[in-house]
Design an enzyme around this catalytic site. Structure first.
Site, mmCIF file in Angstrom:
data_model
loop_
_atom_site.group_PDB
_atom_site.id
_atom_site.type_symbol
_atom_site.label_atom_id
_atom_site.label_comp_id
_atom_site.label_asym_id
_atom_site.label_seq_id
_atom_site.Cartn_x
_atom_site.Cartn_y
_atom_site.Cartn_z
ATOM 1 N N LYS A 252 -0.274 -3.214 2.957
ATOM 2 C CA LYS A 252 -0.427 -3.395 1.507
ATOM 3 C C LYS A 252 -1.725 -2.705 1.102
ATOM 4 C CE LYS A 252 -0.417 -6.735 -2.232
ATOM 5 N NZ LYS A 252 -1.362 -5.987 -3.040
ATOM 6 N N PHE A 342 5.853 4.641 -0.144
ATOM 7 C CA PHE A 342 6.640 3.664 0.609
ATOM 8 C C PHE A 342 8.104 3.622 0.196
ATOM 9 C CE2 PHE A 342 3.841 1.386 -2.427
ATOM 10 C CZ PHE A 342 4.783 0.933 -3.330
HETATM 11 P P1 AMP Z 1 0.153 -7.606 -6.219
HETATM 12 O O1 AMP Z 1 -0.465 -6.648 -7.203
HETATM 13 O O2 AMP Z 1 -0.841 -8.410 -5.458
HETATM 14 O O3 AMP Z 1 1.243 -8.421 -6.848
HETATM 15 O O4 AMP Z 1 0.885 -6.744 -5.107
HETATM 16 C C1 AMP Z 1 1.867 -5.812 -5.411
HETATM 17 C C2 AMP Z 1 1.242 -4.443 -5.464
HETATM 18 O O5 AMP Z 1 0.817 -4.021 -4.182
HETATM 19 C C3 AMP Z 1 2.211 -3.372 -5.868
HETATM 20 O O6 AMP Z 1 2.389 -3.306 -7.250
HETATM 21 C C4 AMP Z 1 1.558 -2.112 -5.342
HETATM 22 O O7 AMP Z 1 0.656 -1.621 -6.315
HETATM 23 C C5 AMP Z 1 0.727 -2.613 -4.173
HETATM 24 N N1 AMP Z 1 1.185 -2.109 -2.852
HETATM 25 C C6 AMP Z 1 0.364 -1.651 -1.881
HETATM 26 N N2 AMP Z 1 1.054 -1.303 -0.784
HETATM 27 C C7 AMP Z 1 2.349 -1.541 -1.049
HETATM 28 C C8 AMP Z 1 3.549 -1.402 -0.283
HETATM 29 N N3 AMP Z 1 3.544 -0.955 0.957
HETATM 30 N N4 AMP Z 1 4.720 -1.752 -0.895
HETATM 31 C C9 AMP Z 1 4.736 -2.225 -2.152
HETATM 32 N N5 AMP Z 1 3.634 -2.384 -2.917
HETATM 33 C C10 AMP Z 1 2.445 -2.053 -2.376
#
Ligand code: AMP
Length: 592
Positions: A252, A342
């Site tokens: 992530k 990804f």
């Molecule tokens: P959050 O913002 O904490 O809800 O996490 C989701 C966000 O993580 C997504 O909108 C992406 O911007 C980010 N992200 C980073 N790496 C990935 C990944 N491998 N797959 C999907 N989202 C990712």
């Protein structure tokens, strides 16, 4: 369609806070709207002229709205300004002053939605010298033809403050009710919206061609797809249970979500909120042009700042500075980003959002030639909790926020615009801080690139294991150097340069240069993390894991210290345990 009819509905919408009442009012509005005007009516109800991804707004500041009121009514500046001071809302000023001038507007043509929309479109598109004056004149023309009520809402639309309280989801609900009302209809409408981000297009298509026409709306290059989002769970067991025991566990990355649209060598980049950010990332645009082997593709990824010298990820705050209007080229050079891809949502005419994730992964891998600037996100396919946990710690050490575990079941389609259990994030439940500096020994170095060509890009640093009398690596140090520091590095290390790893150095990382462990540097980092890459404290805490310093920065060189005076492995292990203890005292759940 008379603009008056639209304004009457605006008044009713403004007067209610009930969602159900809003839906009723919207359904009534749609029944009075000719199908070919549905898109325009929907945009205007949201206070917009185009779908937001187009990025065109009228953007007339309050002061300019007031100047248009002066032009339209002939009322002196001063009086208009006084009214503005008293009412604080240019819409109310326009309404009040137009009603005092009612006679003057008696002979004008009633405004139609078409006329209003065409004028607003012109106002959006004017640019360059004299644009502001032309905008004011066009708006004054509209005011001249409006009733006081119309003037109020028009002023709010052009200044970007209509705020009727109508959300896009409410419009989707109203469309479903207006055109048949079943749950299935609602889902079809929402999906069409999520793959196009254009609510006007959906409304018009539905009004003109019915639900079958909406089903036929396709993904298109240039129209952003709403991104899929992740749910969160704090234990891996729960995550694996939700995902049927096996998943893709993927880094992530902590950066900016970017959706890249590529067609015949042209590239458009959209942010998570569907803003067009192409101009802010010329480096990513260029890189994508070279690395995608397809005519048309839509790719999903995260742009992360990368230390050009160590290749390591940098903290998120650094990439935020790239969202800027000026000095774009300079920042692109100073803060290079790498786009970690990804997902792939569309390829040469085919909608891939309906394919399962593993299939999309294969296609993504087949069309991307990785470079420094564009890489594939790291992942493993696994159902083994220990393996996933090791991968988690590796990802944290490398500067990510943790993992996103993704479903690989046959139904693992790309759920545009949805936060669901197909994707589950596993982040650390804490964020600890390293408060003390440590003294580390330089045992190797990596060749510099770009601005650092000719010197070292980063040093491989180690702690001292006093029991075994050897040096164990704990980080790559590439930050905190002044230009002067950098320039003198090769000279400084020359006497200690050897052509193999020193026998007292324990490293599983291959450096470009190796040194006799002599030179000591004081270093501060963000925190100490578990690491499968470094040998410091190997297996003292976890099987197959050592410890690393995350985001290390040079404080100064310590000529006064000998290598054996460096911080010991035992001390680093102790610091890690102390960190955990502080975390346990403040947060009961920790994942390490
Ligand atoms: P959050 O913002 O904490 O809800 O996490 C989701 C966000 O993580 C997504 O909108 C992406 O911007 C980010 N992200 C980073 N790496 C990935 C990944 N491998 N797959 C999907 N989202 C990712």
């Amino acid at each position: 369609m008379l603009f008056k009819a639209l304004v009457e509905h605006f008044e009713k919408l403004e007067a209610t806070t009930s969602r159900l009442a809003m839906i009723d009012i919207l359904v009534h509005l749609f029944s009075e709207t000719p199908p070919n005007l549905m898109d325009k009516v929907v945009y205007l109800t949201l206070g917009e002229v185009y779908p937001s991804y187009v990025g065109l707004e009228v953007g007339l500041a309050d002061k300019l709205v007031l100047r248009a009121v002066v032009l339209a009514t002939g009322i002196p500046d001063l009086k208009v300004e006084q009214e503005y001071k008293a009412l604080g809302d240019s819409g109310l000023v326009a309404e009040k002053l137009l009603s005092t001038k009612r006679k003057a507007t008696l002979f004008s043509q009633p405004l139609t939605v078409e006329k209003v929309y065409i004028t607003l479109e012109k106002m959006c598109r004017i640019s360059g010298e004299g644009a502001q004056d032309t905008k004011i004149k066009l708006f004054a023309g509209l005011l001249t033809d409006s009733t006081p009520k119309e003037a109020k809402y028009l002023s709010r639309i052009v200044s970007g403050r209509l705020r009727l309280g109508v959300a896009e989801m409410t419009i989707l609900d109203a469309l479903a009710v207006a055109y048949g009302g079943s749950r299935e209809l609602r889902d079809t409408i929402e999906r069409a919206y999520n793959i196009t981000s254009d609510i006007g297009l959906i409304a018009k298509t539905l009004a003109e061609g019915g639900i079958d026409a909406v089903k036929n709306i396709k993904i298109a290059i240039g129209r952003p797809i709403k991104p899929q989002l992740a749910e969160r769970l704090s234990s891996l067991d729960e995550i694996l249970e939700k995902l049927n025991g096996r998943c893709i566990a993927e880094y992530k990355y902590d950066g900016l979500r970017i959706q890249a649209h590529i067609a015949d060598g042209a590239v458009i980049l959209f942010s998570r909120r569907q803003e067009n950010i192409t101009e802010q990332f010329p480096d990513i645009v260029e890189a994508l042009k070279k690395c995608v082997v397809a005519n048309e593709a839509i790719l999903d990824g995260e742009a992360v700042p990368v230390d050009p010298n160590t290749g390591e990820l940098l903290p998120f705050q650094v990439v935020a500075q790239r969202r800027r209007k000026y000095d774009i080229e300079r920042y692109a050079e100073e803060i290079p980003v790498t786009l970690f891809l990804f997902d792939i949502l569309y390829l040469d005419g085919e909608d891939l959002t309906v394919k399962p994730y593993l299939e999309r992964k294969k296609l993504l891998e087949s069309v991307i030639k990785e470079t420094d600037r564009v890489k594939l996100a790291q992942y493993i396919v696994s159902g083994n909790p220990e393996e996933i946990e090791r991968f988690f710690h590796k990802s944290i050490e490398e500067g990510t926020e943790g993992l996103i575990c993704k479903s690989i079941l046959p139904n693992s389609i790309y759920e545009a615009g949805k936060r669901g259990w197909q994707w589950i994030k596993w982040k650390r439940s804490y964020r600890s801080e390293m408060t003390d500096t440590v003294d580390l020994v330089a045992v190797g170095a990596f060749a510099g690139r770009g601005k650092r060509a000719g010197t070292y890009g980063a040093l491989l640093m180690a702690a001292y294991n006093s029991d075994k009398d050897r040096f164990e690596t704990v980080c790559k140090l590439g930050s905190g150097f002044t230009d002067e520091d950098l320039a003198k590095l090769p000279e400084m290390f020359k006497p200690y340069l050897i052509n193999h790893k020193h026998p007292r150095v324990e490293s599983s990382i291959e450096a470009d240069y190796w040194f006799v462990p002599v030179i000591v540097a004081e270093v501060i980092g963000d925190e100490i993390t578990l690491s499968p890459m470094h040998t410091c404290g190997f297996e003292a805490i976890r099987p197959k894991s050592g410890l690393a310093i995350r985001f290390p920065r040079l404080v100064r060189f310590r000529e006064d210290k000998s290598a054996e005076d460096a911080t010991t492995t035992t001390e680093i292990i102790e610091m890690y345990r102390m960190q955990l203890k502080t975390i346990e005292e403040t947060t009961p759940t920790d994942t390490a």
